[in-house]
Scaffold this motif. Sequence first.
Motif, short mmCIF file in Angstrom:
data_model
loop_
_atom_site.label_atom_id
_atom_site.label_comp_id
_atom_site.label_asym_id
_atom_site.label_seq_id
_atom_site.Cartn_x
_atom_site.Cartn_y
_atom_site.Cartn_z
N UNK A 98 0.83 -1.21 0.00
CA UNK A 98 0.00 0.00 0.00
C UNK A 98 0.86 1.26 0.00
N UNK A 99 2.09 1.16 0.53
CA UNK A 99 2.97 2.33 0.65
C UNK A 99 3.88 2.54 -0.55
N UNK A 100 4.25 1.43 -1.20
CA UNK A 100 5.22 1.56 -2.29
C UNK A 100 4.93 0.57 -3.40
N UNK A 101 5.42 0.91 -4.58
CA UNK A 101 5.27 -0.01 -5.71
C UNK A 101 6.65 -0.52 -6.11
N UNK A 102 6.65 -1.61 -6.82
CA UNK A 102 7.89 -2.13 -7.37
C UNK A 102 8.26 -1.32 -8.61
N UNK A 103 9.55 -1.09 -8.77
CA UNK A 103 10.05 -0.42 -9.95
C UNK A 103 11.23 -1.23 -10.50
N UNK A 104 11.43 -1.12 -11.80
CA UNK A 104 12.63 -1.71 -12.38
C UNK A 104 13.35 -0.62 -13.16
N UNK A 105 14.66 -0.69 -13.11
CA UNK A 105 15.51 0.20 -13.89
C UNK A 105 16.08 -0.58 -15.05
N UNK A 106 16.04 0.00 -16.24
CA UNK A 106 16.51 -0.67 -17.45
C UNK A 106 17.58 0.20 -18.08
N UNK A 107 18.72 -0.39 -18.38
CA UNK A 107 19.76 0.37 -19.07
C UNK A 107 20.16 -0.35 -20.34
#
Length: 199
Positions: free
Chosen positions: A57-66
């Motif tokens: 509820x507080x945070x979402x998953x993120x992915x970084x792509x390079x």
Amino acid sequence: PAVPFTKSFHPVHHRQVLDAIRSGVVATGLEIVKTEYVLANNGNRMFGIWDLNGGSEELCWSIGIRNSMDKSMALGITAGTRVFVCDNLAFSGDFVEFRKHTKGLVYDELEYMAYRAMKKMVANLTKFQAWHEGLKNFSLTEWDAKILLVEIMTNSIIPPSKFARFSELYFGGVYDQTFWGFHETVTDVLRDSNLLALP
């Protein structure tokens, strides 16, 4: 524009990388809810952030792509989290390398590698989320926070020019006096930095 292949260098266009990773995300049952991108070196280097529907509820998953098309770095992906209330973003610091841009890298292989990486990323994201949320369990005295602040400026995590903003947020009571609050203050201060430099 696409970069021509050579005998040993097979640059994969950013569009193909993003398409393949999007397929990997969908195959793991996740959805992309927000995207951000930055390009550098005349478009040859790309870094993107995708917020996913996983998390809490507080945070979402993120992915970084390079990705790069100039031999500067291998294709990679990293786990991250974004806190909803303040839009702060943090990465685990570990890239799951797909592979260097060498001969034989074709779209089908790229798509399979993206799927494999996303399966691994679910475990990484779960672990990173637990670490991130676990920071709330550690209180910081004002003295400890000041020592940490000097350390992060000494190690160039935040520049001394950001001291006043950090002090206003952390010691001014915007964030609580825990490792979570300290970490959120750092990510808040860095939020306006160049996206390519953040990881």
